[in-house]
Design an enzyme around this catalytic site. Sequence first.
Site, PDB file in Angstrom:
ATOM      1  CG  HIS A  26       3.810  -1.611   9.145  1.00 15.74           C
ATOM      2  ND1 HIS A  26       3.462  -1.833   7.827  1.00 15.74           N
ATOM      3  CD2 HIS A  26       4.841  -0.731   9.107  1.00 15.74           C
ATOM      4  CE1 HIS A  26       4.257  -1.124   7.040  1.00 15.74           C
ATOM      5  NE2 HIS A  26       5.098  -0.441   7.798  1.00 15.74           N
TER       6      HIS A  26
ATOM      7  CG  HIS B 213      11.948  27.099 -14.399  1.00 17.46           C
ATOM      8  ND1 HIS B 213      10.823  27.266 -13.639  1.00 17.46           N
ATOM      9  CD2 HIS B 213      11.594  26.272 -15.427  1.00 17.46           C
ATOM     10  CE1 HIS B 213       9.814  26.596 -14.190  1.00 17.46           C
ATOM     11  NE2 HIS B 213      10.259  25.974 -15.268  1.00 17.46           N
TER      12      HIS B 213
ATOM     13  CG  ASP C  54      -1.987  -1.079   1.160  1.00 15.85           C
ATOM     14  OD1 ASP C  54      -2.756  -1.079   0.181  1.00 15.85           O
ATOM     15  OD2 ASP C  54      -2.050  -1.919   2.069  1.00 15.85           O
TER      16      ASP C  54
ATOM     17  NE  ARG D 221      20.761  25.067 -24.384  1.00 17.07           N
ATOM     18  CZ  ARG D 221      19.532  25.413 -24.711  1.00 17.07           C
ATOM     19  NH1 ARG D 221      18.512  24.614 -24.435  1.00 17.07           N
ATOM     20  NH2 ARG D 221      19.291  26.566 -25.318  1.00 17.07           N
TER      21      ARG D 221
ATOM     22  CB  ILE E  38      -2.175  -2.619   7.964  1.00 15.78           C
ATOM     23  CG1 ILE E  38      -3.462  -3.286   8.442  1.00 15.78           C
ATOM     24  CG2 ILE E  38      -1.379  -2.093   9.156  1.00 15.78           C
ATOM     25  CD1 ILE E  38      -4.347  -2.427   9.323  1.00 15.78           C
TER      26      ILE E  38
END
Length: 670
Positions: free
Chosen positions: A268, A479, A161, A362, A193
């Site tokens: 758990h 950014h 879960d 780049r 759970i």
Amino acid sequence: MAVATQSTEELCINSIRFLAVDAIEKSKSGHPGLPMGAAPMAFVLWDQFMRYNPKNPQWFNRDRFVLSAGHGSMLQYALLYLMGYDSVTIEDIKQFRQWGSKTPGHPENFVTAGVEVTTGPLGQGIANAVGLAVAEAHLAAKFNKPNATIVDHYTYVILGDGCNMEGISGEAASIAGHWGLGKLIALYDDNHISIDGSTDVAFTEDVSKRFESYGWHVLHVKDGNTDLAGIAKAIEEAKAVTDKPTMIKVTTTIGYGSPNKANTAGIHGAALGPDETALTRTNLGWNYAPFEIPQEVLNHTRKAVERGAGYETEWNKAFADYQAKYPQEAAEFSRLLSGKLPEGWDNVLPTYTTEDKAQPTRKHSEICLNKLGTILPELIGGSADLTHSNLTELKGAGDFQKGHFANRNIHFGVREHAMGAICNGIALHRSGLMPYGATFLIFTDYMRASIRLAALSEAGSIWVMTHDSIGQGEDGPTHQPIETLASLRAIPDLTVIRPADGNETSGAYKIAIEKSKENASTLLAFTRQNVPNLAGTSVAGVAKGAYVLVDSQGTPDIILIGTGSELSLAVGAAEKLTAAGKKVRVVSMPSTTLFDQQDAAYKESVLPKAVTKRLSVEAASSFGWHKYVGTEGDTVSIDTFGASAPGGTCLEKFGFTVDNVVAKAKALLG
């Protein structure tokens, strides 16, 4: 639930449960609930379906298993022990979670043979599994022939879960469904759970419908506690569907067998305690001492050793036949598995002079990627929906899409975190593939856990990050990375490189490729804006992390340290300071990581202790730079958020100019 007699299968399943219970009880730490509840599905999978060789955990064509719910690690250690892996002995299980143990709290691939990926942060495992399935699909499409199959294995996952709550699992499942990865099968331990109690407090969606909407084949085993035939039938059905991944929801009881703690949060993440352990033994009819396994169980489970040897022998024969029919393809396949690079591979990396035009790093990165892509067919990757901003397309290599798995350009969509984990999975397939993932540097924040795990798990992923400073410009402070480089440099075993020009970019890729083959990960940071090609920059210099670019006659009065796009500012400032009668050394430091690894003599030759006046120049946070400039030095840096304006304007307004570097240097010199 008192049990009088048990079948061999029931004994095997209870062996898994009680190895987990006993190990966790001894260590007083761990998560027994998941192994107790998921033992039936895990046993059916490992006993009836998975192909692996316990005596050769790295056999290439093995099925891959990922325990995405890594907190239940004793489930996997119990399986490895029972099935005959040498990597986990009963003594190792007794040392669960202890110093130096081969059974750490969460599965770690670099510690325990048989563990494919490092899982812990929830959702990473299912996302890694997508990467493992991508690797299988790519290699199968590339190497298999109509009359010769050498790549043919499944990727199985057990997730819980918590994994399904984490956003990364949704990202990864979405793209896996889009690709139609038919050999990816996930078993969802649906026990309702989590640590806070019933999942109803925070998680009430219909997971099956969600996965159906992702394009997955979805099945449901309603009784995962005892319906072994139902589990087997579901896995068979999953394998029969070849055009989409399958999610099998297996409804279980967490802590199955514990009279007072089953189906509660209390089981758990904590040991049962002596009293509840005794009650659970009685309840499940387990009349054995701690860590004692019935011989009947070992007689059954250790058949995996013989089966595994047979699987590998059969595959070796198939590969020998393949070599005879397709020697060229077989040679390339063998080189990939060996981890070796082609002879002279780095000769394709370009070099530059000051006469070559200024370009963004780049763009230099794009050139390097495409040069390398022609000689390294193992290079595979792409961008999180920024291909034409990151400049990461391999020209002519085609797009990796459903029905076109042999292609090498991967479009991850706007899914940075899953991209990172999928790249790690591709690398951890350990078949020689060399994945790269790209986005803007600032968005490493969205994938930091995956970047960290790449370093931790010795994956060998390559991260291509562009738009590396306020020079990014108009998109503004959301950014523009400020603290990002410092935070990434703080990750152990991650080599961060910020090259200044074309030569240093080639040097950065040389390091990244070599380190990838050594299972070490590298992050490259590139500019959006143009940078000049500087005199003296070199591929070899990058390997040292820092090197002297411009030097003075005699001992320098001051050392200017530049990185990336700001190295040219340091060079320009040195010219003015030299004209003013100062003795100036300029050091290029593309990688603090690599420089820190050099010996003391080399470090002294670059940054002599006698020269205390030092000034670093980088369009990023000052954090970390005092290690190199010392108490008498200073930084030209930025410790505030940026602004929305053209990149050049941002750099100027925040003080990244030659004149400001000169002024700061003169202030240091008094």
